[in-house]
Design a protein around this motif. Structure first.
Motif, short mmCIF file in Angstrom:
data_model
loop_
_atom_site.label_atom_id
_atom_site.label_comp_id
_atom_site.label_asym_id
_atom_site.label_seq_id
_atom_site.Cartn_x
_atom_site.Cartn_y
_atom_site.Cartn_z
N THR A 303 0.85 -1.19 0.00
CA THR A 303 0.00 0.00 0.00
C THR A 303 0.89 1.24 0.00
OG1 THR A 303 -0.09 0.05 2.42
CG2 THR A 303 -1.83 -1.17 1.29
N THR A 304 0.30 2.38 -0.34
CA THR A 304 1.06 3.63 -0.42
C THR A 304 1.71 3.98 0.90
OG1 THR A 304 -0.45 4.47 -2.12
CG2 THR A 304 0.92 6.09 -0.99
N ASP A 305 1.01 3.74 2.00
CA ASP A 305 1.56 4.12 3.30
C ASP A 305 2.65 3.17 3.80
OD1 ASP A 305 -0.13 2.03 3.81
OD2 ASP A 305 -1.25 3.00 5.42
N LEU A 306 2.95 2.12 3.02
CA LEU A 306 4.05 1.22 3.38
C LEU A 306 5.30 1.48 2.54
CD1 LEU A 306 2.21 -2.18 4.00
CD2 LEU A 306 3.00 -0.50 5.67
N VAL A 307 5.26 2.47 1.66
CA VAL A 307 6.46 2.84 0.90
C VAL A 307 7.49 3.42 1.86
CG1 VAL A 307 7.37 4.39 -0.87
CG2 VAL A 307 5.18 3.24 -1.23
N VAL A 308 8.74 3.01 1.68
CA VAL A 308 9.82 3.47 2.56
C VAL A 308 10.79 4.35 1.78
CG1 VAL A 308 11.57 2.74 4.23
CG2 VAL A 308 9.62 1.25 3.74
N PHE A 309 11.24 5.44 2.39
CA PHE A 309 12.24 6.35 1.80
C PHE A 309 11.75 7.01 0.51
CE2 PHE A 309 15.16 3.01 3.75
CZ PHE A 309 15.30 3.69 4.94
N SER A 310 10.45 7.25 0.39
CA SER A 310 9.91 7.82 -0.84
C SER A 310 10.52 9.19 -1.16
CB SER A 310 8.38 7.95 -0.75
OG SER A 310 7.85 8.49 -1.93
N LYS A 311 10.52 10.09 -0.20
CA LYS A 311 11.05 11.44 -0.47
C LYS A 311 12.54 11.41 -0.80
CE LYS A 311 11.25 16.18 1.21
NZ LYS A 311 12.62 16.36 0.66
N LEU A 328 5.79 0.96 -7.20
CA LEU A 328 4.69 0.11 -7.65
C LEU A 328 3.90 -0.35 -6.44
CD1 LEU A 328 6.27 -2.07 -10.48
CD2 LEU A 328 5.10 0.13 -10.64
N ILE A 329 2.65 0.03 -6.37
CA ILE A 329 1.80 -0.28 -5.22
C ILE A 329 0.93 -1.48 -5.58
CG2 ILE A 329 0.15 0.61 -3.56
CD1 ILE A 329 2.94 2.01 -3.64
N THR A 330 1.06 -2.55 -4.85
CA THR A 330 0.40 -3.81 -5.18
C THR A 330 -1.12 -3.65 -5.26
OG1 THR A 330 2.16 -5.04 -4.09
CG2 THR A 330 0.12 -6.22 -4.50
#
Length: 392
Positions: A303-311, A328-330
């Motif tokens: 999910t989007t809120d589980l992306v790490v180090f996005s910025k 890529l969000i499953t």
């Protein structure tokens, strides 16, 4: 050196070990911990309960039997295991204990099939294998000791910062408690933290990838909180909930054979599944500085809120024109597909991947199908090394 007769006997046991290897290693660990419970302070009990460690050891014993005439064939495995042993503080005096219990386990599982000739051959062979591990590990200990600020076994570090990355992942920043210089490491390597949890009979060792490239300032690990299902999650939750800035934690010197090693003109792709991003983040920070060829960094998260180090990743992509970064969000775009890899991955690329076993299996199969050479695919498991059953 082993005699030809001994090697022939060892080779003849390979089919039996392939079938009964995990039974043998399961009995072995049971015997080992009953006779030497103090070793529970070293071994990861989560891996024990899930059967990972038993399978990893079974694979190693089987490989030794198959390649007994040319043990150089398994030296990459010896090196990888020796790195883990060095990070856990394994000592030469542990090997006779292991040997005694392993040989007893072989005898117990195989029964009458374990003839005196077979047991004598494996006793001799184990001595040779143990010497190989002890020698390799001593070399690694000396290498870590001889670095500026280096040490052997564990050393106290102070937590100097604690940063929430998302709802499950927190980064922990450590500096040597004695103020000594910080030894460097290869991007992708890991450290072992030695955790004493109140109420727990034994201490816990956990290995975490260093999630940023060496900068001389501190070591950073980024830890995903796991749902507590004893003993799974006990360490990650302790770190999240109870380790505070100023606290002291014993840490091993950085170790591992999974690290960035591409040439500056080679295209590179990084494939990160979930928290598997941690060693790849460290690698990317070096790759963009050293590599002029195209670089792809693909992060897959549920999910989007589980992306790490996005910025930080978007910032790096803006700074370096040869880097393409994909999230890529499953739940919205599905898993990383063969078609996606075919579109973005040059078959001449070096590919580094890390994530769950199912993730890595899928990625490796896709990469082989689209023409990426097996010797250009670099990966590492979370936990003990186990063979991947890959079919294209």
């Amino acid at each position: 050196m082993l005699s030809q007769e001994t090697m022939d006997i060892i080779k003849s046991t390979a089919p039996v070990l392939e079938i009964h290897g995990k039974d043998i290693t399961t009995v072995f660990y049971k015997r080992l911990f009953e006779s030497h419970p103090e070793l529970l302070n070293i071994f990861n009990q989560t891996n024990q309960r899930k059967g990972r460690q038993q399978l990893a050891l079974a694979n190693t014993v089987y490989a030794a039997a198959v390649h007994i005439e040319k043990l150089s064939e398994i030296m990459p495995v010896v090196k990888q295991v020796a790195e883990k042993h060095r990070s856990l503080g394994i000592k030469p005096e542990h090997y006779p204990i292991v040997g005694e219990n392993l040989l007893k386990a072989i005898k117990e599982v195989l029964g009458d099939a374990a003839t005196p000739e077979i047991m004598n051959a494996w006793t001799e062979a184990y001595g040779v294998l143990a010497d190989a591990f002890i020698s390799t590990e001593e070399t690694l200990y000396k290498e870590s000791e001889n670095k500026q600020g280096g040490w052997r076994f564990f050393k106290d570090f102070k937590l100097v910062d604690k940063v929430t990355e998302n709802k499950l992942v927190t980064s922990f920043y450590f500096k040597p408690a004695d103020g000594a210089p910080l030894p460097d490491y290869k991007p992708g390597q890991y450290i072992t933290v030695h955790v004493t949890i109140p109420g727990e009979k034994y201490t816990h060792n956990r290995q975490y990838s260093l999630s940023k490239a060496f900068d001389g300032e501190n070591y950073r690990i980024s830890v995903k909180r796991e749902v507590v299902n004893e003993p799974v999650g006990i360490v990650s939750n302790y770190l999240h909930d109870h380790l505070n800035i100023g606290d002291i934690l014993p840490i091993s010197a950085p170790a591992g054979v999974f690290f960035y090693q591409s040439k500056p003109d080679t295209p590179v792709t990084f494939l990160a599944g979930g928290i598997g991003i941690t060693p790849l983040m460290s690698m990317l920070q070096i790759a963009v500085k050293e590599n002029n060829a195209p670089i792809n960094f693909v992060q897959s998260a549920n999910t989007t809120d589980l992306v790490v180090f996005s910025k930080p990743l978007h910032d790096i992509a803006q700074q370096y024109s040869n880097l393409n970064y994909f999230e890529l969000i499953t739940e919205t775009s599905g898993y990383i597909s063969k078609e996606f890899l075919e579109q973005y991955v040059d078959s001449s690329s070096d590919v580094y991947l890390c994530g769950s076993v199912p993730f890595m299996l899928a990625m490796i199969k896709h990469l082989l199908v689209i023409g990426v050479s097996k010797n250009r695919i670099y990966y590492e498991f979370f936990g003990p090394s186990m063979a991947l059953d890959i079919e294209t």
